[in-house]
Design an enzyme around this catalytic site. Structure first.
Site, PDB file in Angstrom:
ATOM      1  N   LYS A 146       0.846  -1.193   0.000  1.00  0.00           N
ATOM      2  CA  LYS A 146       0.000   0.000   0.000  1.00  0.00           C
ATOM      3  C   LYS A 146       0.884   1.248   0.000  1.00  0.00           C
ATOM      4  CE  LYS A 146      -3.768  -2.521   0.489  1.00  0.00           C
ATOM      5  NZ  LYS A 146      -4.785  -2.642  -0.556  1.00  0.00           N
ATOM      6  N   HIS A 176      -6.206 -13.144  -7.803  1.00  0.00           N
ATOM      7  CA  HIS A 176      -6.988 -12.111  -7.118  1.00  0.00           C
ATOM      8  C   HIS A 176      -8.375 -12.103  -7.751  1.00  0.00           C
ATOM      9  CE1 HIS A 176      -8.456  -8.288  -5.683  1.00  0.00           C
ATOM     10  NE2 HIS A 176      -7.392  -8.120  -4.923  1.00  0.00           N
TER      11      HIS A 176
END
EC number: 4.1.1.39
Length: 488
Positions: A180, A298
């Protein structure tokens, strides 16, 4: 269970093939006396007919439009084994507590499907039929895939057992973190995040779903810095580490190029997104199998069709398709995190990933027995809004064959990324030790974490910062036949 009973109305003989429009019930798509064969593919649809539409006719229409029917009688049916190839709706039940919705059980002959092709399977069962006007909504809730069909697929290229052997890590969940912010970092700073997280105690770091090759960081640059970080962290810790390098791209040629480069750099794992499509997923699975690579998926985009209770495709079905298609990891929910995840329904997803046989469990949303033959197991991934203070809940709900991914719960730590990773690793090791000692780690969880934090400042800080963080919202996709208990 209230079953709608209506005898077969199938028209037979020459009258069946008269020109004109005939109801789907009369064309043979409603057969309440039919007993499914062991080799049939069975679909359970949640059907919501338009007002005034007979639910059995609506269910028969789903069977017809997902197999051999069109809007009118066609004489070319007589050139086929029509009785065999027609899908057969054999049971319709009202959905408990959902007025106007019905569960329709539909059986398909195995010969209707190309062996080993998810694209062909989905073109039939979720093709045209979802836009059919007589229906307000339609959802594919579950499927029974016969062993004869399952064995035409290769399944996950690595599997849980071999992955653990390659990593030399047993008896506990694996730990990961998504880098992140997901967008905007330079390659050098991105690699620094990876190094700090892995050195601090994580097993994996991960690219997020939409980090591919953008102007601020091209894919080759990211791969180089990530693998430098992995190698340095391995040298520093003596553990095998990895980073999920996202090879998702515009074309298969680009994806193969990126995957080959990841392999050349020594990566043990590559990553793809669900949005690349079923054929591309199977193609990348074949590549991973040939190149001894772990394949991480994902589930980007899945909620566009799994989230709504009455329309789309259940994630349990997506999980089954992905086990056939052949991925090693799949994001499957957290129960306690920020993303949609009813506890019992999520348990059903995890069972589909990890078990050799799934018995019918209505409380988990599983409507059929499912035998997975010799296909490898998938490792489910829990990601999205989880932190060290939830460790006892995560292990209780998800077990040990799971990757726990603490993105913000690592990188958002007040003492830094490495401290965040250490906090998660210490919390996990403390909880696994308590479990192995036979303690009631669920009820004692907060005390176990507090005791571990007394000698681990990073964990103490993590527990303080995120102590009040919860995501307690009503799930939109819960089992229909039981009430889900509250998460402790």
């Amino acid at each position: 269970m209230n079953v709608l009973n209506e005898k077969s109305l199938t028209v037979r003989g020459k009258d069946r093939y008269k020109s004109g429009v005939m109801s789907y019930k009369k064309m043979g798509y409603w057969e309440p006396d039919y007993t499914p064969k062991d080799t049939d593919i069975i679909c359970l649809f949640r059907v919501t007919p338009q007002d005034g539409v007979d639910p059995i006719e609506a269910a028969a229409a789903v069977a017809g439009e997902s197999s051999t029917a069109t809007w009118t009688v066609v004489w070319t049916d007589r050139l086929t084994a029509a009785e065999k190839y027609r899908a057969k709706c054999y049971r319709v039940d009202p959905v408990p507590g959902a007025e106007g919705q019905y569960f329709a059980y539909i059986a398909y002959d195995l010969d209707l499907f190309e062996p080993g092709s998810i694209s062909n399977l989905t073109a039939s069962v979720i093709g045209n039929v979802f836009g059919f006007k007589p229906l307000k909504a339609l959802r594919l809730e579950d499927m029974r895939l016969p062993v004869a069909y399952v064995k035409t697929f290769k399944g996950p290229p690595t599997g849980i057992v071999v992955e653990r052997e390659r990593l030399d890590k047993f008896g506990r969940p694996l730990l990961g973190a998504t880098v992140k912010p997901k967008l905007g970092l330079s390659g050098r700073n991105y690699g620094r995040v990876v190094y700090e997280a892995l050195k601090g105690g994580l097993d994996f770091t991960k690219d997020d779903e939409n980090i591919n090759s953008q102007p601020f960081m091209h894919w080759r640059e990211r791969f180089l810095y990530c693998m430098e970080a992995v190698n340095r962290a391995q040298a520093a810790t003596g553990e095998i580490k990895g980073s999920y390098l996202n090879v998702t791209a515009a074309t298969m040629e680009d994806m193969y190029e990126r995957a080959e480069f990841a392999k050349e750099l020594g990566s043990v794992v590559v990553m793809i997104d669900l949005v690349i499509g079923y054929t591309a997923i199977q193609s990348m699975s074949n590549w991973a199998r040939k190149n001894d690579m772990i394949l991480h998926l994902h589930r980007a985009g899945h909620s566009t069709y799994t989230r709504q209770r009455n329309h789309g495709v259940s994630f349990r079905v997506i999980s089954k398709w992905m086990r056939l298609a052949g991925v090693d990891h799949i994001h499957a929910g957290t129960v306690v995190g920020k993303l949609e995840g009813d506890p019992l329904t999520t348990r059903g997803y995890y069972d589909i990933c990890r078990e050799e046989h799934n018995p019918m469990q209505l409380e988990h949303g599983i409507f059929f027995d499912q035998n997975w033959a010799s296909l490898n197991k998938m490792m489910p991934v829990a990601s999205g809004g989880i932190h060290a203070g939830q460790m006892h809940q995560l292990i209780q709900h998800l077990g040990e064959d799971v990757v726990l991914q603490f993105g913000g719960g690592t990188i958002g730590h007040p003492m830094g990324i490495q401290a965040g990773a250490t906090a998660n690793r210490v919390a996990l090791e403390a909880m696994i030790l308590a479990r192995n000692e036979g303690r009631d780690y669920v009820s004692e969880g907060p005390d176990i974490l507090a005791k571990a934090a007394a000698s681990c400042t990073p964990l103490k800080q993590a527990l303080e910062v995120w102590k009040d963080v919860t995501f307690n919202y009503q799930s939109t996709d819960a089992p229909d036949y039981v009430t889900t208990p509250a998460v402790a």
